[in-house]
Design a protein around this motif. Structure first.
Motif, short mmCIF file in Angstrom:
data_model
loop_
_atom_site.label_atom_id
_atom_site.label_comp_id
_atom_site.label_asym_id
_atom_site.label_seq_id
_atom_site.Cartn_x
_atom_site.Cartn_y
_atom_site.Cartn_z
N ARG A 30 0.88 -1.18 0.00
CA ARG A 30 0.00 0.00 0.00
C ARG A 30 0.91 1.21 0.00
O ARG A 30 1.73 1.38 0.91
N ARG A 31 0.79 2.01 -1.05
CA ARG A 31 1.64 3.20 -1.23
C ARG A 31 3.12 2.83 -1.17
O ARG A 31 3.94 3.54 -0.58
N GLY A 32 3.45 1.67 -1.74
CA GLY A 32 4.85 1.23 -1.82
C GLY A 32 5.38 0.57 -0.56
O GLY A 32 6.54 0.18 -0.52
N VAL A 33 4.56 0.44 0.48
CA VAL A 33 5.00 -0.14 1.74
C VAL A 33 4.41 -1.56 1.85
O VAL A 33 3.20 -1.74 1.68
N LYS A 34 5.26 -2.55 2.15
CA LYS A 34 4.78 -3.91 2.34
C LYS A 34 3.79 -3.92 3.49
O LYS A 34 4.09 -3.45 4.58
N THR A 35 2.59 -4.46 3.23
CA THR A 35 1.51 -4.39 4.21
C THR A 35 1.00 -5.75 4.65
O THR A 35 0.67 -5.95 5.81
N ALA A 36 0.92 -6.71 3.71
CA ALA A 36 0.36 -8.02 4.03
C ALA A 36 0.94 -9.07 3.09
O ALA A 36 1.58 -8.73 2.10
N VAL A 37 0.67 -10.33 3.44
CA VAL A 37 1.11 -11.45 2.60
C VAL A 37 -0.03 -12.44 2.50
O VAL A 37 -0.65 -12.77 3.51
N LEU A 38 -0.29 -12.93 1.30
CA LEU A 38 -1.25 -14.01 1.11
C LEU A 38 -0.44 -15.28 0.90
O LEU A 38 0.45 -15.32 0.05
N VAL A 39 -0.71 -16.30 1.72
CA VAL A 39 0.04 -17.56 1.64
C VAL A 39 -0.91 -18.71 1.38
O VAL A 39 -2.08 -18.67 1.78
N PRO A 40 -0.44 -19.77 0.72
CA PRO A 40 -1.27 -20.96 0.53
C PRO A 40 -1.64 -21.56 1.88
O PRO A 40 -0.89 -21.47 2.85
N ILE A 41 -2.80 -22.21 1.95
CA ILE A 41 -3.29 -22.75 3.21
C ILE A 41 -2.33 -23.78 3.81
O ILE A 41 -2.18 -23.85 5.02
N GLU A 42 -1.66 -24.57 2.97
CA GLU A 42 -0.73 -25.57 3.48
C GLU A 42 0.41 -24.91 4.26
O GLU A 42 0.82 -25.39 5.32
N GLU A 43 0.91 -23.81 3.73
CA GLU A 43 2.00 -23.10 4.42
C GLU A 43 1.49 -22.47 5.71
O GLU A 43 2.16 -22.49 6.73
N TRP A 44 0.28 -21.91 5.68
CA TRP A 44 -0.31 -21.31 6.88
C TRP A 44 -0.45 -22.36 7.98
O TRP A 44 -0.08 -22.12 9.13
N GLU A 45 -0.97 -23.54 7.63
CA GLU A 45 -1.15 -24.61 8.62
C GLU A 45 0.19 -25.08 9.17
O GLU A 45 0.32 -25.35 10.36
N ARG A 46 1.19 -25.15 8.31
CA ARG A 46 2.54 -25.54 8.76
C ARG A 46 3.09 -24.52 9.75
O ARG A 46 3.64 -24.87 10.80
N LEU A 47 2.91 -23.24 9.45
CA LEU A 47 3.38 -22.19 10.35
C LEU A 47 2.64 -22.23 11.68
O LEU A 47 3.23 -22.00 12.74
N GLN A 48 1.33 -22.49 11.65
CA GLN A 48 0.55 -22.57 12.88
C GLN A 48 1.00 -23.73 13.76
O GLN A 48 1.08 -23.59 14.98
N LYS A 49 1.31 -24.87 13.16
CA LYS A 49 1.77 -26.03 13.93
C LYS A 49 3.14 -25.78 14.54
O LYS A 49 3.44 -26.25 15.63
N ALA A 50 3.98 -25.04 13.82
CA ALA A 50 5.35 -24.79 14.28
C ALA A 50 5.42 -23.69 15.34
O ALA A 50 6.40 -23.61 16.08
N ALA A 51 4.39 -22.87 15.44
CA ALA A 51 4.40 -21.75 16.39
C ALA A 51 4.27 -22.27 17.81
O ALA A 51 3.54 -23.21 18.08
N PRO A 52 4.97 -21.65 18.75
CA PRO A 52 4.81 -22.05 20.15
C PRO A 52 3.41 -21.67 20.63
O PRO A 52 2.79 -20.75 20.08
N PRO A 53 2.90 -22.35 21.64
CA PRO A 53 1.57 -22.00 22.13
C PRO A 53 1.55 -20.60 22.74
O PRO A 53 2.54 -20.15 23.30
N SER A 54 0.41 -19.95 22.62
CA SER A 54 0.26 -18.63 23.24
C SER A 54 0.18 -18.82 24.75
O SER A 54 -0.04 -19.93 25.25
N LEU A 55 0.32 -17.74 25.48
CA LEU A 55 0.22 -17.81 26.94
C LEU A 55 -1.15 -18.35 27.34
O LEU A 55 -1.27 -19.18 28.24
N LYS A 56 -2.19 -17.89 26.65
CA LYS A 56 -3.55 -18.35 26.96
C LYS A 56 -3.65 -19.86 26.74
O LYS A 56 -4.18 -20.58 27.59
N GLU A 57 -3.15 -20.37 25.61
CA GLU A 57 -3.19 -21.81 25.34
C GLU A 57 -2.39 -22.58 26.38
O GLU A 57 -2.78 -23.64 26.83
N TRP A 58 -1.26 -22.03 26.75
CA TRP A 58 -0.39 -22.69 27.72
C TRP A 58 -1.08 -22.78 29.09
O TRP A 58 -1.08 -23.82 29.73
N LEU A 59 -1.72 -21.68 29.51
CA LEU A 59 -2.39 -21.67 30.80
C LEU A 59 -3.64 -22.54 30.83
O LEU A 59 -3.98 -23.11 31.86
#
Length: 85
Positions: A30-59
């Motif tokens: 947007r106006r030459g500034v990187k704003t967002a990324v669209l990723v394939p669902i397979e990559e999104w799911e892989r990133l979600q699985k690899a992410a550490p749990p949030s504090l809320k999930e952990w508690l």
């Protein structure tokens, strides 16, 4: 990664989506500034699985987790006493 201006991504969304599916993540600017990324669902799911749990999930986990390392505290330093008259 290809880059799309936001107005082009909106106007040609089907092409934008197909490019994401075939070529991988696509950046939106947007106006030459990187704003967002669209990723394939397979990559999104892989990133979600690899992410550490949030504090809320952990508690709220059904079983206690003991794999979290709590760093040791440093030695306490006393502050100088300032006397006021």
């Amino acid at each position: 990664m290809a880059s799309w201006q936001v107005q082009d991504a909106k106007a040609r969304f089907s092409e934008f989506l197909n490019a994401t599916i075939k070529k991988g993540p696509q950046i939106v600017t947007r106006r030459g500034v990187k704003t967002a990324v669209l990723v394939p669902i397979e990559e999104w799911e892989r990133l979600q699985k690899a992410a550490p749990p949030s504090l809320k999930e952990w508690l709220l986990a059904p079983e206690p987790r003991f794999d979290i390392v709590i760093p040791k505290r440093g030695k306490l330093r006393s502050r100088p006493v300032v006397e006021f008259e």
